[in-house]
Design a protein around this motif. Structure first.
Motif, PDB file in Angstrom:
ATOM      1  N   TYR A   6      -0.898  -6.613  -0.212  1.00  0.00           N
ATOM      2  CA  TYR A   6       0.311  -7.443  -0.236  1.00  0.00           C
ATOM      3  C   TYR A   6       0.616  -7.780   1.226  1.00  0.00           C
ATOM      4  N   SER A   9       4.997 -11.528   6.468  1.00  0.00           N
ATOM      5  CA  SER A   9       5.529 -11.361   7.818  1.00  0.00           C
ATOM      6  C   SER A   9       6.454 -10.150   7.877  1.00  0.00           C
ATOM      7  N   PHE A  10       7.221  -9.930   6.819  1.00  0.00           N
ATOM      8  CA  PHE A  10       8.160  -8.798   6.736  1.00  0.00           C
ATOM      9  C   PHE A  10       9.037  -8.707   7.989  1.00  0.00           C
ATOM     10  N   HIS A  17      11.016  -7.797  -0.965  1.00  0.00           N
ATOM     11  CA  HIS A  17       9.660  -7.337  -0.641  1.00  0.00           C
ATOM     12  C   HIS A  17       9.432  -5.932  -1.222  1.00  0.00           C
ATOM     13  N   GLY A  88       4.611 -12.532  -4.207  1.00  0.00           N
ATOM     14  CA  GLY A  88       5.870 -12.576  -4.948  1.00  0.00           C
ATOM     15  C   GLY A  88       6.301 -14.020  -5.146  1.00  0.00           C
ATOM     16  N   ARG A  90       9.609 -16.457  -6.068  1.00  0.00           N
ATOM     17  CA  ARG A  90      11.043 -16.550  -6.315  1.00  0.00           C
ATOM     18  C   ARG A  90      11.419 -17.798  -7.097  1.00  0.00           C
ATOM     19  N   GLU A  98       2.555 -21.019  -2.778  1.00  0.00           N
ATOM     20  CA  GLU A  98       1.659 -19.908  -3.130  1.00  0.00           C
ATOM     21  C   GLU A  98       0.416 -20.406  -3.874  1.00  0.00           C
ATOM     22  N   HIS A 123      16.969 -10.549  -6.544  1.00  0.00           N
ATOM     23  CA  HIS A 123      16.382 -10.861  -5.234  1.00  0.00           C
ATOM     24  C   HIS A 123      15.974 -12.322  -5.068  1.00  0.00           C
ATOM     25  N   LEU A 126      16.921 -13.944  -1.819  1.00  0.00           N
ATOM     26  CA  LEU A 126      16.673 -13.139  -0.616  1.00  0.00           C
ATOM     27  C   LEU A 126      15.450 -13.586   0.144  1.00  0.00           C
TER      28      LEU A 126
HETATM   29  P1  ADP Z   1       5.913 -15.359   4.851  1.00  0.00           P
HETATM   30  O1  ADP Z   1       6.665 -15.075   6.108  1.00  0.00           O
HETATM   31  O2  ADP Z   1       4.431 -15.493   4.981  1.00  0.00           O
HETATM   32  O3  ADP Z   1       6.575 -16.386   3.951  1.00  0.00           O
HETATM   33  P2  ADP Z   1       7.150 -13.138   3.607  1.00  0.00           P
HETATM   34  O4  ADP Z   1       7.003 -11.861   4.345  1.00  0.00           O
HETATM   35  O5  ADP Z   1       8.474 -13.804   3.626  1.00  0.00           O
HETATM   36  O6  ADP Z   1       5.964 -14.055   4.015  1.00  0.00           O
HETATM   37  O7  ADP Z   1       6.755 -12.906   2.093  1.00  0.00           O
HETATM   38  C1  ADP Z   1       5.576 -12.287   1.690  1.00  0.00           C
HETATM   39  C2  ADP Z   1       5.468 -12.400   0.196  1.00  0.00           C
HETATM   40  O8  ADP Z   1       6.629 -11.856  -0.416  1.00  0.00           O
HETATM   41  C3  ADP Z   1       5.344 -13.823  -0.344  1.00  0.00           C
HETATM   42  O9  ADP Z   1       4.494 -13.785  -1.472  1.00  0.00           O
HETATM   43  C4  ADP Z   1       6.758 -14.152  -0.756  1.00  0.00           C
HETATM   44  O10 ADP Z   1       6.793 -15.118  -1.783  1.00  0.00           O
HETATM   45  C5  ADP Z   1       7.233 -12.812  -1.272  1.00  0.00           C
HETATM   46  N1  ADP Z   1       8.676 -12.660  -1.203  1.00  0.00           N
HETATM   47  C6  ADP Z   1       9.479 -12.942  -0.149  1.00  0.00           C
HETATM   48  N2  ADP Z   1      10.767 -12.673  -0.458  1.00  0.00           N
HETATM   49  C7  ADP Z   1      10.783 -12.225  -1.750  1.00  0.00           C
HETATM   50  C8  ADP Z   1      11.820 -11.809  -2.675  1.00  0.00           C
HETATM   51  N3  ADP Z   1      13.120 -11.834  -2.331  1.00  0.00           N
HETATM   52  N4  ADP Z   1      11.458 -11.423  -3.910  1.00  0.00           N
HETATM   53  C9  ADP Z   1      10.154 -11.426  -4.263  1.00  0.00           C
HETATM   54  N5  ADP Z   1       9.121 -11.823  -3.461  1.00  0.00           N
HETATM   55  C10 ADP Z   1       9.435 -12.208  -2.228  1.00  0.00           C
END
Ligand code: ADP
Length: 159
Positions: A6, A9-10, A17, A88, A90, A98, A123, A126
């Protein structure tokens, strides 16, 4: 052994997440949560800090490992022996982005299957960006991020 990755950027890790991590950890023998090192993207936290946050938030999940990588997800997945990429979803905007990424990943690494997990209703709105937008004005981020990460975010904006 079924190993999944998985990646994201987190920056910072959100409860959205974490929910995906917890649910994916139940589906696979091992889940590697990987921080994408993107030198072109300005970030709030360094890769090391983000890895540390993930380690704190997932310490109780025995089959979850934390890593970081540069470059292509498909290549890193192959390197660590992961056969599934978890993402993930949303909303329709996420789906469009995606799905494109899925098609590219398929071309780059045929052996990697993508599994999409639908975001929990709680979420849906979020994102890491939203967290930063609220935190910068001193708003309440309790419902957005894991409790153990909150002090690190507040510290960034107190400086
Ligand atoms: P990026 O910066 O590459 O967009 P993120 O770290 O924001 O990546 O997200 C990584 C993954 O987590 C992606 O598949 C994103 O769709 C998913 N994601 C982000 N926020 C949420 C959330 N609130 N609920 C579920 N999935 C999420």
């Amino acid at each position: 052994m079924k190993k999944a990755i998985y990646a994201g950027s987190f920056d910072p890790l959100t409860l959205g997440h974490l929910d995906i991590i917890e649910r994916a950890a139940k589906l696979f023998d091992c889940l590697v949560v990987a921080v994408l090192e993107n030198p072109n993207k300005q970030s709030l936290f360094s890769v090391e800090e983000r890895k540390c946050h993930l380690e704190m938030a997932t310490a109780r999940l025995e089959n979850v490992e934390v890593a970081s990588f540069k470059g292509l997800l498909a290549e890193f997945a192959r390197e660590i022996g992961a056969t599934v990429a978890v993402r993930g979803l949303r909303n329709a905007v996420d789906f469009a982005a995606e799905y494109q990424m899925y098609l590219i990943n398929r071309k780059l690494g045929q052996e990697i299957e993508t599994v999409f997990l639908a975001a929990d209703e709680e979420h849906l709105s979020l994102s890491s960006t939203n967290v930063k937008e609220v935190a910068v004005f001193g708003g309440n981020i309790d419902f957005m991020v894991p409790q153990e990460i909150k002090p690190f975010i507040l510290e960034k904006y107190q400086k």
